[in-house]
Design an enzyme around this catalytic site. Structure first.
Site, PDB file in Angstrom:
ATOM      1  N   HIS A  15      59.815 -19.049  19.843  1.00 46.14           N
ATOM      2  CA  HIS A  15      61.302 -18.956  19.962  1.00 46.14           C
ATOM      3  C   HIS A  15      61.780 -19.923  21.094  1.00 46.14           C
ATOM      4  O   HIS A  15      62.800 -19.747  21.591  1.00 46.14           O
ATOM      5  CB  HIS A  15      61.984 -17.622  20.421  1.00 46.14           C
ATOM      6  N   ARG A  34      67.816 -15.580  19.349  1.00 46.46           N
ATOM      7  CA  ARG A  34      69.079 -15.963  18.402  1.00 46.46           C
ATOM      8  C   ARG A  34      69.818 -17.286  18.341  1.00 46.46           C
ATOM      9  O   ARG A  34      70.748 -17.517  17.783  1.00 46.46           O
ATOM     10  CB  ARG A  34      70.213 -14.967  19.018  1.00 46.46           C
ATOM     11  N   PRO A  70      72.512 -10.291  28.666  1.00 45.58           N
ATOM     12  CA  PRO A  70      72.279 -10.541  29.850  1.00 45.58           C
ATOM     13  C   PRO A  70      73.722 -10.878  30.612  1.00 45.58           C
ATOM     14  O   PRO A  70      74.354 -11.997  30.279  1.00 45.58           O
ATOM     15  CB  PRO A  70      71.702 -11.887  30.154  1.00 45.58           C
ATOM     16  N   GLU A  71      74.242  -9.930  31.446  1.00 46.59           N
ATOM     17  CA  GLU A  71      75.397  -9.857  31.977  1.00 46.59           C
ATOM     18  C   GLU A  71      75.370 -10.506  33.555  1.00 46.59           C
ATOM     19  O   GLU A  71      74.185 -10.732  33.830  1.00 46.59           O
ATOM     20  CB  GLU A  71      76.300  -8.449  31.752  1.00 46.59           C
ATOM     21  N   ARG A  97      99.714  -7.831  29.675  1.00 42.74           N
ATOM     22  CA  ARG A  97      98.653  -7.847  28.547  1.00 42.74           C
ATOM     23  C   ARG A  97      98.784  -6.593  27.841  1.00 42.74           C
ATOM     24  O   ARG A  97      98.736  -5.566  28.205  1.00 42.74           O
ATOM     25  CB  ARG A  97      97.545  -7.947  29.143  1.00 42.74           C
TER      26      ARG A  97
END
Length: 277
Positions: A93, A112, A2-3, A151
């Site tokens: 879960h 997870r 999920p972003e 960077r």
DNA sequence: ATAAGGCCCTGACCGC
DNA sequence: TGCGGTCAGGGCCTTA
């Protein structure tokens, strides 16, 4: 997985379901899910609190409560936050359950177990490390340029760094790089101004298009990474141009999409449309 | 300061 | 059918 678009979809759809609802009681079934405070304090402080504010910051859900606390939720890979009838048995879960005053139950489930919940009086502290919101009007080219200046890491790795830009993950990093025509291993600090501008625009375009479709739903059964609070999947996975399309023709030039690993993340790109240099 | 690698977890998948 | 090994992946932590 999920972003930003998936979390945004969550917050939008949870708002009508939770607004004004009071938590009557809570149980923590997997203690490590609660990042802060202790599970015992979490249960005590959230019981009696009412949801009054709904926001997203990066990939975090920021749910404001009426007694001064804020519930912050990070789904990580396989986390889900769903409202169920209280009569429905929690699935195996489910790690946190919160009973609501309308006879329903808010469940956090996560196969997870990477997802985390915080209850805090100072949400800014939990979110302090995050870089700019890519869809915020204040996310300027000047800031984008400054964040990447000097960077040396691959631009793909830098897109995943939440301090550089908040909310972009593996799917939308690959999609944005494809749209911008940039090779994923290109060093961030070596991008030209036009390339930076193209990427800035591509990030916004791909995130907006994904929100429009309710996000991307990948995987199956218990590993389904994104199911909306309504139970419906998102649809943006059908619009992916490169992500998880290794070997399939590039939608622009037809050359097979390739996969490589950058920063321990699978990366998908078109070697024709995304050239180095 | 930046970069790179390990770790947390468990279900899917592969080879035998 | 079953077993063991490998992989995926976000973000925090440690190490270089």
């Amino acid at each position: 997985m999920p972003e930003l678009p998936e979390v945004e979809t969550y917050v939008r759809e949870l708002t009508p379901a939770l607004h004004g609802r009071q938590v009557m009681d809570a149980h923590v079934l997997w203690p490590r899910t609660i990042a802060a405070p202790t599970p015992e304090a979490f249960v005590q402080r959230i019981s009696g609190a009412r949801f009054i504010a709904f926001e997203r910051r990066g990939k975090y859900m920021v749910l404001g409560l009426d007694q001064g606390d804020t519930l912050i939720v990070h789904l990580r890979m396989t986390g889900h936050l769903h409202v169920h009838p209280a009569s429905m048995a929690p699935d195996k879960h489910t790690h946190v359950v919160m009973s609501l005053d309308d006879g329903r139950r808010l469940d956090f489930q996560d196969s997870r177990k990477f997802g985390r919940l915080w209850l805090t009086r100072d949400p800014g502290l939990v979110l302090a490390h995050l870089g700019p919101e890519p869809l915020d009007a204040h996310f300027s080219m000047a800031e984008w340029q400054a964040k990447l200046a000097g960077r040396r890491a691959a631009i793909k790795a830098l897109l995943l760094d939440q301090a550089i830009i908040a909310g972009v993950g593996n799917i939308y990093a690959d999609e944005a790089l494809f749209l911008a025509g940039l090779h994923p291993t290109q060093r961030g600090g070596e991008l030209t101004l036009p390339q930076l501008a193209a990427l800035h625009a591509s990030i916004q375009a791909v995130l907006l298009a994904a929100i429009e479709k309710g996000g991307s739903s990948l995987g199956n059964s218990s590993l389904q990474n994104h199911v909306r609070p309504t139970g419906a999947p998102g649809n943006y996975q059908e619009a992916h141009r490169v992500y998880q399309r290794t070997g399939q023709p590039c939608p622009r030039c037809g050359y097979p999409i390739e996969r490589m690993v950058i920063a321990q993340r699978s990366t998908h790109f078109c070697p024709q449309c995304q050239r180095l240099g």
